[in-house]
Design an enzyme around this catalytic site. Structure first.
Site, PDB file in Angstrom:
ATOM      1  N   HIS A   1     -27.518  -6.392 -16.301  1.00  0.00           N
ATOM      2  CA  HIS A   1     -26.631  -6.065 -15.157  1.00  0.00           C
ATOM      3  C   HIS A   1     -26.130  -7.335 -14.465  1.00  0.00           C
ATOM      4  CE1 HIS A   1     -28.797  -1.939 -14.449  1.00  0.00           C
ATOM      5  NE2 HIS A   1     -27.706  -1.760 -15.185  1.00  0.00           N
TER       6      HIS A   1
ATOM      7  N   HIS B   1     -28.970  -2.940  -7.955  1.00  0.00           N
ATOM      8  CA  HIS B   1     -28.018  -2.151  -8.743  1.00  0.00           C
ATOM      9  C   HIS B   1     -28.754  -0.880  -9.172  1.00  0.00           C
ATOM     10  CE1 HIS B   1     -24.687  -1.543 -11.719  1.00  0.00           C
ATOM     11  NE2 HIS B   1     -25.632  -0.729 -12.167  1.00  0.00           N
ATOM     12  N   LEU B   2     -28.412   0.235  -8.551  1.00  0.00           N
ATOM     13  CA  LEU B   2     -29.115   1.494  -8.803  1.00  0.00           C
ATOM     14  C   LEU B   2     -28.156   2.511  -9.412  1.00  0.00           C
ATOM     15  CD1 LEU B   2     -30.919   1.695  -5.303  1.00  0.00           C
ATOM     16  CD2 LEU B   2     -31.688   0.489  -7.360  1.00  0.00           C
TER      17      LEU B   2
ATOM     18  N   GLY C   1     -29.296   3.151 -15.135  1.00  0.00           N
ATOM     19  CA  GLY C   1     -30.211   2.019 -15.271  1.00  0.00           C
ATOM     20  C   GLY C   1     -30.272   1.337 -13.912  1.00  0.00           C
TER      21      GLY C   1
ATOM     22  N   ARG D   1     -35.917   5.964 -17.770  1.00  0.00           N
ATOM     23  CA  ARG D   1     -36.831   4.881 -18.190  1.00  0.00           C
ATOM     24  C   ARG D   1     -37.964   4.727 -17.187  1.00  0.00           C
ATOM     25  NH1 ARG D   1     -32.082   0.915 -18.556  1.00  0.00           N
ATOM     26  NH2 ARG D   1     -30.913   1.731 -20.321  1.00  0.00           N
TER      27      ARG D   1
ATOM     28  N   ASP E   1     -30.690  12.840 -13.030  1.00  0.00           N
ATOM     29  CA  ASP E   1     -29.597  12.603 -12.095  1.00  0.00           C
ATOM     30  C   ASP E   1     -30.130  12.664 -10.655  1.00  0.00           C
ATOM     31  OD1 ASP E   1     -27.299  13.163 -10.347  1.00  0.00           O
ATOM     32  OD2 ASP E   1     -26.181  13.332 -12.223  1.00  0.00           O
TER      33      ASP E   1
ATOM     34  N   ILE F   1     -26.202   5.314  -7.456  1.00  0.00           N
ATOM     35  CA  ILE F   1     -27.169   5.741  -6.433  1.00  0.00           C
ATOM     36  C   ILE F   1     -27.074   4.824  -5.214  1.00  0.00           C
ATOM     37  CG2 ILE F   1     -29.620   6.080  -5.924  1.00  0.00           C
ATOM     38  CD1 ILE F   1     -30.045   6.619  -8.958  1.00  0.00           C
ATOM     39  N   GLY F   2     -27.052   3.523  -5.460  1.00  0.00           N
ATOM     40  CA  GLY F   2     -27.000   2.552  -4.356  1.00  0.00           C
ATOM     41  C   GLY F   2     -25.781   2.743  -3.484  1.00  0.00           C
TER      42      GLY F   2
ATOM     43  N   ASN G   1     -24.001   5.639  -3.203  1.00  0.00           N
ATOM     44  CA  ASN G   1     -23.758   7.008  -2.719  1.00  0.00           C
ATOM     45  C   ASN G   1     -24.918   7.717  -2.048  1.00  0.00           C
ATOM     46  OD1 ASN G   1     -20.981   7.376  -3.705  1.00  0.00           O
ATOM     47  ND2 ASN G   1     -21.936   7.028  -5.705  1.00  0.00           N
TER      48      ASN G   1
ATOM     49  N   GLU H   1     -17.676  -4.387 -12.316  1.00  0.00           N
ATOM     50  CA  GLU H   1     -17.967  -5.290 -13.434  1.00  0.00           C
ATOM     51  C   GLU H   1     -16.702  -5.643 -14.208  1.00  0.00           C
ATOM     52  OE1 GLU H   1     -21.130  -2.391 -13.961  1.00  0.00           O
ATOM     53  OE2 GLU H   1     -22.193  -3.941 -15.088  1.00  0.00           O
TER      54      GLU H   1
END
Ligand code: ADP
Length: 405
Positions: free
Chosen positions: A180, A208-209, A212, A241, A283, A332-333, A335, A384
């Site tokens: 990432h 970074h959520l 992954g 994971r 999710d 996730i991070g 929202n 990115e």
């Protein structure tokens, strides 16, 4: 300048055609089911025009043929001539110890990416296929490789060595690499701009959520530690994971359940994490909903997820010897106010407090720390593709990244 950004996976090619100076995506899309007879390209142009084309797209070269055809299409395209593609930027997953930054693609670079296939057998071969296809289709267009691992290559030895026999590092290059990198680099540059400070003067923790998840400790613009390791399995709890655990656990389970190494690999990478603990979904939206409905395991998944972020924040403040800002990004991070609040809960003892009002506001890019917090906390949507386009533009010799971000 117009840059074609390509992300070639095993069965998909994602692309964006970007003008990085204007931060404008001219058109974007994805080719799905590459290698199958029912592949499909979906394209969305900046003005909202959408098109889906089905076809027999048997390899990456044909996928790139389709992408070029759409870019050049009279009704759905954005350019009249291939020459309007000034350069191509490729996401490449693993640069090993060979690549410490983005590079112009040459024969030697191609060899370097090939040499690192052993470290990323599921990714680098597809990235290479994309590069080769572009060399064939657009031989005069410069191409740049942007590596997920490169940003973490300046980590000090004490952060990247595992407690294994050193000979294994020498023989097989077993060490922490981290991933990432493009996202951590983008949000760290962006926060410096938002804080009106030089990146060199800042101590940052980036989270970074997404599906992954990884965090990085960034000192003066250099990643000095990160949670993912030799592979993206290490560190935080993720969608499917496991993240960190006692390595003996897997040996024990393999013996008990008579698992092969590929079954054990699937257990750790595909059936663990939020999915494994909650038993309902990988999710975060589903996990949060189930937890709200009183589903115990979903509650545990949420708590483990946030607790691990908090633990790494503490350890990275120690590694950095201080902290100026924490940044949340990824699906996730960006929202989930619940995840941000829970991960930072109880950290007022080290000067981190967030404002409920800011944390739950609908703005996408925002500061969420309270006025009296000594550490700033930001939410910054990652980008990115823009970072890849900017690197490509700089390497083919036009602008400076800092200026544009
Ligand atoms: P990837 O890592 O595949 O790029 P993303 O960065 O898109 O994935 O992140 C996907 C994750 O973001 C999923 O777990 C999804 O549930 C989560 N997510 C997206 N929107 C929200 C939301 N509003 N609240 C909580 N989680 C969300």
């Amino acid at each position: 300048m117009n840059i074609l950004v390509l992300n070639c996976g095993s069965s998909s090619v994602k692309y964006q055609f970007i003008n990085p100076e204007e931060r404008k995506i001219l058109t974007r899309g994805v080719v799905e089911r590459v290698g199958m007879s029912d592949a499909v390209l979906r394209n969305k142009r900046h003005d909202g025009d959408e098109i889906a084309i089905s076809g027999e797209i048997l390899d990456h070269a044909i996928a790139i043929d389709y992408i070029l055809a759409v870019l050049l299409s009279k009704n759905h395209g954005v350019i009249k001539d291939k020459a309007e593609i000034d350069a191509i930027g490729h996401r490449v997953v693993h640069g090993g110890e060979t690549f410490t930054q983005s590079v112009l693609i040459t024969d030697e670079v191609i060899k370097g990416i090939r040499d690192n296939i052993e470290l990323a057998p599921l990714h680098n071969p597809h990235n290479l296929r994309g590069i080769t296809a572009c060399l064939n289709h657009l031989p005069d267009t410069p191409q740049v490789a942007v590596f997920d691992t490169a940003f973490h290559q300046q980590m000090p030895t004490h952060a990247y060595l595992y407690g294994l026999p050193y000979s294994l590092y020498r023989r097989y290059k077993i060490r922490k690499y981290g991933f990432h990198g493009t996202s951590h680099r983008y949000v760290s540059s962006r926060v410096a701009k938002l804080m009106d400070k030089s990146l060199e003067s800042l101590k940052l923790i980036t989270c970074h959520l997404g599906n992954g998840c990884s965090m990085a400790a960034i000192d003066g613009g250099i990643s000095i530690d990160t949670t993912m390791g030799f592979t993206p399995l290490e560190g935080l709890l993720m969608g499917t994971r496991s993240g960190d655990m006692d390595p003996s656990v897997i040996l024990y389970i393999m013996a008990k359940e008579e698992l092969s190494s590929s079954e054990a690999n699937a257990l750790l990478n595909k059936h663990s994490g939020l999915m494994g603990i909650s038993g309902v979904s990988s999710d975060m939206r589903d996990v949060l909903q189930e937890a709200r409905d009183g589903e115990k395991q979903a509650g545990f998944a949420f708590e483990v997820f946030c607790y691990r972020i908090k633990k790494y924040i503490g350890s990275y403040i120690a590694a950095l010897g201080g902290i100026d800002a924490i940044i949340f990004t990824g699906g996730i991070g960006e929202n989930s106010p619940e995840v941000r609040a829970q991960s930072l809960h109880g950290l007022s003892c080290i000067g981190i407090t967030i404002s409920d009002e800011f944390n739950t506001s609908s703005e996408k890019e925002k500061i969420i720390s309270a006025a009296d917090s000594s550490v700033s906390v930001y939410v910054i949507p990652t980008n990115e593709e823009l970072m890849i386009a900017l690197d490509t533009m700089i390497i083919v010799g036009k602008e400076a990244t800092q200026k544009v971000i």
